[in-house]
Design an enzyme around this catalytic site. Structure first.
Site, PDB file in Angstrom:
ATOM      1  CG  MET A  29      61.110 -38.497  63.529  1.00  0.00           C
ATOM      2  SD  MET A  29      60.315 -39.542  64.745  1.00  0.00           S
ATOM      3  CE  MET A  29      59.305 -40.604  63.750  1.00  0.00           C
ATOM      4  NE  ARG A  89      39.895 -21.399  50.511  1.00  0.00           N
ATOM      5  CZ  ARG A  89      41.030 -20.957  51.052  1.00  0.00           C
ATOM      6  NH1 ARG A  89      41.998 -21.801  51.334  1.00  0.00           N
ATOM      7  NH2 ARG A  89      41.198 -19.672  51.319  1.00  0.00           N
ATOM      8  CE1 TYR A 140      65.765 -46.100  58.867  1.00  0.00           C
ATOM      9  CE2 TYR A 140      65.282 -43.756  58.949  1.00  0.00           C
ATOM     10  CZ  TYR A 140      65.445 -44.972  59.586  1.00  0.00           C
ATOM     11  OH  TYR A 140      65.272 -45.050  60.931  1.00  0.00           O
ATOM     12  CE  LYS A 193      45.988 -18.433  56.627  1.00  0.00           C
ATOM     13  NZ  LYS A 193      45.143 -18.134  55.474  1.00  0.00           N
TER      14      LYS A 193
HETATM   15  C1  LIG Z   1      45.678 -17.064  54.792  1.00  0.00           C
HETATM   16  C2  LIG Z   1      44.794 -16.068  54.194  1.00  0.00           C
HETATM   17  C3  LIG Z   1      45.278 -14.781  53.880  1.00  0.00           C
HETATM   18  C4  LIG Z   1      46.724 -14.388  54.009  1.00  0.00           C
HETATM   19  O1  LIG Z   1      47.422 -14.804  52.870  1.00  0.00           O
HETATM   20  P1  LIG Z   1      48.976 -14.516  52.676  1.00  0.00           P
HETATM   21  O2  LIG Z   1      49.231 -15.008  51.316  1.00  0.00           O
HETATM   22  O3  LIG Z   1      49.708 -15.284  53.710  1.00  0.00           O
HETATM   23  O4  LIG Z   1      49.164 -13.042  52.814  1.00  0.00           O
HETATM   24  C5  LIG Z   1      44.372 -13.850  53.420  1.00  0.00           C
HETATM   25  N1  LIG Z   1      43.060 -14.161  53.256  1.00  0.00           N
HETATM   26  C6  LIG Z   1      42.570 -15.393  53.527  1.00  0.00           C
HETATM   27  C7  LIG Z   1      41.118 -15.667  53.313  1.00  0.00           C
HETATM   28  C8  LIG Z   1      43.410 -16.383  53.988  1.00  0.00           C
HETATM   29  O5  LIG Z   1      42.927 -17.616  54.241  1.00  0.00           O
END
Ligand SMILES: *Cc1c(COP(=O)(O)O)cnc(C)c1O
Length: 377
Positions: free
Chosen positions: A313, A135, A265, A37
């Site tokens: 930036m 969640r 800054y 992702k």
């Molecule tokens: C992102 C995610 C993972 C991977 O987690 P890592 O800590 O990067 O290995 C696994 N399961 C779910 C549901 C996730 O959202």
């Protein structure tokens, strides 16, 4: 080679070796779900996926249907799990791109069921169980009803059941509790035949507690495959994961300023001595966050140099007083190795006051990703 101002170097060989090492440490029946992702944690999804496909990943997981559609362009034949909720009006993409959705609620089950009916198919779904993260997922004591609803739908096919650990990197006791709740919930499901199902829970940090005799038959790995440990003292260090990503920039100008001068800054830093300063060509517009102001270090000519004042930036000021060799145009390493010095993403994220996952995701699209297949980059 064309010269860049600020770039990420991605070592394809390291990615492949990491996957090999993780797989070798897993029980042989475990399927490897590669989590890619957020553009493969900023490493560039298409290139990472292609290499992972060739290196033994069984399946891919992404956050949403749009990431999944992009991934599907790369190839058919690999299951794609969409980890996040499918929003109303996104459901028809599931059949279109042959995706597997996750479901937590009765409302999702009815919507996806209707989508399966429209597509005249049985859409594969994984049921998510909330074992304490709060969640996604159906609460672990209320799984039976949702399970029945999925099993009763002629347009859905239960393909897996999973949970997600909230604190696998910091709290093994809580992870143990989550694991027990998950197993208990599985036991409570009437006539559950786990054989055709993927049963999974372990993310990178979770791998520390994976026992080979568990009923789990898949793991979901993100961070570790990119060569980053989920916590600095992780026992997974024994796998010797190699960092896949290096993050570099260059020195723009060098100048001398007298002691007492305020820097950048907000004037949050005043020079303590007459100083030789380098202005490097990266800032928060590239992925060096302002939280790293006055704290981060970079490597130039194989030596660590501190960041002075606020990160801006496009530019950041570093102290070169003790690095007389440094010259305009020199390579500046923000994450990676130069000579005997190296900065890993754990250290970088400490300075940036964020988690390593976030540090990777913060490298912006202004930064070209350069892919290297040899180790000499
Ligand atoms: C992102 C995610 C993972 C991977 O987690 P890592 O800590 O990067 O290995 C696994 N399961 C779910 C549901 C996730 O959202």
């Amino acid at each position: 080679m064309k010269k860049y101002r600020c770039w990420a170097e991605i070592d394809m060989g390291a990615l492949e070796r990491n996957l090999g090492r993780i797989r070798a440490a897993l029980p042989p029946h475990m399927q490897y779900v590669a989590v890619v992702k957020a553009d493969a944690y900023g490493h560039g999804m298409p290139r990472m996926v292609t290499r992972l496909m060739q290196s033994g990943a069984s399946m891919f997981a992404v956050a949403n249907v749009y990431e999944a559609a992009e991934l599907r362009e790369i190839g058919r034949g690999w299951p794609i799990l969409v980890l996040g909720p499918v929003l109303p009006e996104e459901e028809d993409h599931l059949a279109e791109y042959e995706l597997t959705a996750t479901v937590s609620t009765a409302e999702e089950v009815s919507r996806l069921s209707a989508a399966g009916e429209r597509a005249r198919t049985r859409l594969p779904v994984h049921m998510v169980i909330d074992t304490g993260m709060g969640r996604l997922g159906v609460w672990h004591e209320q799984v039976v009803e949702l399970y029945r609803q999925i099993m009763d739908s002629p347009h859905l096919r239960l393909a897996g059941i999973f949970t997600h650990f909230a604190s696998a990197d910091t709290d093994p006791d809580f992870t143990g509790l989550q694991s027990r709740r998950f197993l208990q919930a599985l036991k409570s499901l009437p006539d559950l035949d786990t054989r055709p199902l993927l049963i999974h829970a372990h993310n990178s940090a979770g791998l520390e507690t994976l026992s080979p005799d568990s009923p789990f038959n898949a793991v979901r790995v993100g961070l570790l495959q990119f060569g980053c440990l989920p916590s600095p003292n992780s026992i997974l260090a024994s796998l010797k994961p190699e960092p896949v990503l290096g993050f570099h920039t260059r020195i723009g100008i060098i100048k001398h300023l007298p002691a007492g001068t305020g820097i950048s800054y907000g004037q949050t830093f005043h020079l303590q001595r007459d100083s030789r300063l380098g202005v490097i060509t990266a800032g928060y517009g590239d992925g060096l966050p302002t939280t790293a102001s006055n704290r981060a270090q970079v490597i130039i000519q194989g030596k660590r140099c501190p960041v002075l004042g606020r990160v801006t930036m496009d530019q950041t000021i570093v102290d070169l007083t003790d690095n007389p060799e440094a010259a305009p145009g020199d390579k500046v390493t923000l994450i990676g190795r130069q000579g005997d010095e190296s900065i890993d993403v754990q250290e970088f994220s400490n300075w940036a006051d964020c988690v390593p996952w976030e540090a990777f995701c913060s490298i912006t699209k202004r930064v070209p990703r350069l892919y290297r297949t040899s180790r000499e980059i």
